[in-house]
Scaffold this motif. Structure first.
Motif, PDB file in Angstrom:
ATOM      1  N   THR A   3       0.843  -1.191   0.000  1.00  0.00           N
ATOM      2  CA  THR A   3       0.000   0.000   0.000  1.00  0.00           C
ATOM      3  C   THR A   3       0.869   1.227   0.000  1.00  0.00           C
ATOM      4  O   THR A   3       2.013   1.197   0.437  1.00  0.00           O
ATOM      5  N   SER A  24     -13.888   3.179  -3.351  1.00  0.00           N
ATOM      6  CA  SER A  24     -12.838   2.153  -3.325  1.00  0.00           C
ATOM      7  C   SER A  24     -11.475   2.810  -3.524  1.00  0.00           C
ATOM      8  O   SER A  24     -11.352   3.777  -4.280  1.00  0.00           O
ATOM      9  N   VAL A  27      -5.884   1.600  -7.274  1.00  0.00           N
ATOM     10  CA  VAL A  27      -4.827   0.592  -7.372  1.00  0.00           C
ATOM     11  C   VAL A  27      -3.722   1.162  -8.245  1.00  0.00           C
ATOM     12  O   VAL A  27      -3.967   1.587  -9.376  1.00  0.00           O
ATOM     13  N   SER A  35      -0.113  -2.138  -5.997  1.00  0.00           N
ATOM     14  CA  SER A  35      -0.233  -1.533  -4.673  1.00  0.00           C
ATOM     15  C   SER A  35      -1.572  -0.847  -4.513  1.00  0.00           C
ATOM     16  O   SER A  35      -2.137  -0.310  -5.483  1.00  0.00           O
ATOM     17  N   ILE A  36      -2.099  -0.882  -3.293  1.00  0.00           N
ATOM     18  CA  ILE A  36      -3.368  -0.235  -2.972  1.00  0.00           C
ATOM     19  C   ILE A  36      -3.065   1.139  -2.398  1.00  0.00           C
ATOM     20  O   ILE A  36      -2.340   1.266  -1.414  1.00  0.00           O
ATOM     21  N   ASP A  37      -3.632   2.163  -3.018  1.00  0.00           N
ATOM     22  CA  ASP A  37      -3.362   3.538  -2.620  1.00  0.00           C
ATOM     23  C   ASP A  37      -4.284   3.931  -1.465  1.00  0.00           C
ATOM     24  O   ASP A  37      -5.374   4.481  -1.670  1.00  0.00           O
ATOM     25  N   HIS A  38      -3.845   3.655  -0.236  1.00  0.00           N
ATOM     26  CA  HIS A  38      -4.646   3.965   0.948  1.00  0.00           C
ATOM     27  C   HIS A  38      -3.717   4.125   2.139  1.00  0.00           C
ATOM     28  O   HIS A  38      -2.752   3.357   2.282  1.00  0.00           O
ATOM     29  N   GLY A  44      -7.538  -0.380   3.424  1.00  0.00           N
ATOM     30  CA  GLY A  44      -7.503  -0.385   1.970  1.00  0.00           C
ATOM     31  C   GLY A  44      -7.837  -1.747   1.390  1.00  0.00           C
ATOM     32  O   GLY A  44      -8.622  -1.855   0.446  1.00  0.00           O
ATOM     33  N   GLU A  45      -7.240  -2.787   1.948  1.00  0.00           N
ATOM     34  CA  GLU A  45      -7.535  -4.139   1.470  1.00  0.00           C
ATOM     35  C   GLU A  45      -8.987  -4.503   1.723  1.00  0.00           C
ATOM     36  O   GLU A  45      -9.635  -5.135   0.876  1.00  0.00           O
ATOM     37  N   LEU A  48     -11.287  -2.682  -0.791  1.00  0.00           N
ATOM     38  CA  LEU A  48     -11.157  -3.241  -2.138  1.00  0.00           C
ATOM     39  C   LEU A  48     -11.755  -4.650  -2.201  1.00  0.00           C
ATOM     40  O   LEU A  48     -12.387  -5.022  -3.197  1.00  0.00           O
ATOM     41  N   LEU A  64      -7.491  -9.182  -8.661  1.00  0.00           N
ATOM     42  CA  LEU A  64      -6.775  -7.993  -9.099  1.00  0.00           C
ATOM     43  C   LEU A  64      -5.828  -8.308 -10.260  1.00  0.00           C
ATOM     44  O   LEU A  64      -5.764  -7.561 -11.246  1.00  0.00           O
TER      45      LEU A  64
END
Length: 221
Positions: A3, A24, A27, A35-38, A44-45, A48, A64
């Motif tokens: 992330t 949401s 990504v 990577s998750i933008d959070h 974040g996970e 999503l 994903l």
């Protein structure tokens, strides 16, 4: 999967957001990494996973990666296209793993169909037009079948029953109950007449008139 801090979070653009959920997380795609933008990795996970209908981290990673492959534009994964696909899956609202896989297929077929439509609009070659038209038609039929499959799955395979109004003209009679119709005869269930009398729809005299011909034929035999 990693992330990273939030940069440009996407907020709902409609005031009457039907999902009632937070937007949401985006990504981010880099070489060999998703990577998750959070700011909060767990949150974040979770957001999503809820959007994609993933039951655990393995399911989230798998969905994903599959969506990233379909998002390719010009032989390179596209973040904007991926964000669109994730948003469409969220709007479908998968409720279990089957719906999650079906929703992923639906958005993938839609993206592919739109690419085919773009090719059809950009080519003047007759042979290519015919080829792309056939592909687009197959994709459109597949998408319609996927919608029907999702609807059947959510209704547990039950078929809808359509009830229409019954109109009886003067001098005509209606049969109350289930009717089995064959080529040369029509037979109603034995309980139909009883049910009609109980409901007050058919009088005893009318029922007797229907039974008399049968009685005479039985006596003649």
């Amino acid at each position: 999967m990693t992330t990273s801090p939030t940069r440009n979070a996407t907020a709902p653009i409609a005031a009457n957001d039907r999902t009632g959920l937070s937007a949401s997380p985006r990504v981010r795609l880099s070489r060999r990494r998703i990577s998750i933008d959070h700011p909060d990795p767990r949150a974040g996970e979770r957001l999503l996973a809820d959007a994609l209908g993933a039951v655990d981290r393995d399911a989230l990673d798998g969905l994903l990666k599959q969506l990233v492959k379909v998002s390719v534009i010009g032989q390179k994964p596209d973040e904007a296209n991926l964000a669109f696909m994730i948003s469409m899956m969220k709007s479908i609202g998968p409720r279990d793993s089957i719906e999650a896989m079906l929703a992923a297929q639906m958005v993938s077929v839609h993206v592919t169909a739109m690419r085919s439509a773009c090719r059809l609009a950009c080519t003047d070659d007759i042979a290519q037009q015919e080829s792309v038209t056939r592909a687009l038609a197959r994709l459109a039929r597949t998408f319609a079948a996927q919608i029907e499959a999702l609807s059947r799955h959510r209704s547990n395979g039950e078929r809808g029953i359509t009830v229409q109004n019954l109109s009886v003209q003067d001098g005509g009679r209606a049969i109350v109950g289930n009717v089995t119709q064959h080529t040369n005869m029509m037979v109603s269930e034995p309980s139909a007449a009883d049910a009609a009398m109980d409901a007050g729809l058919v009088s005893t005299r009318e029922v007797g008139e229907h039974e008399q011909p049968d009685a005479r034929r039985g006596a003649a035999a």
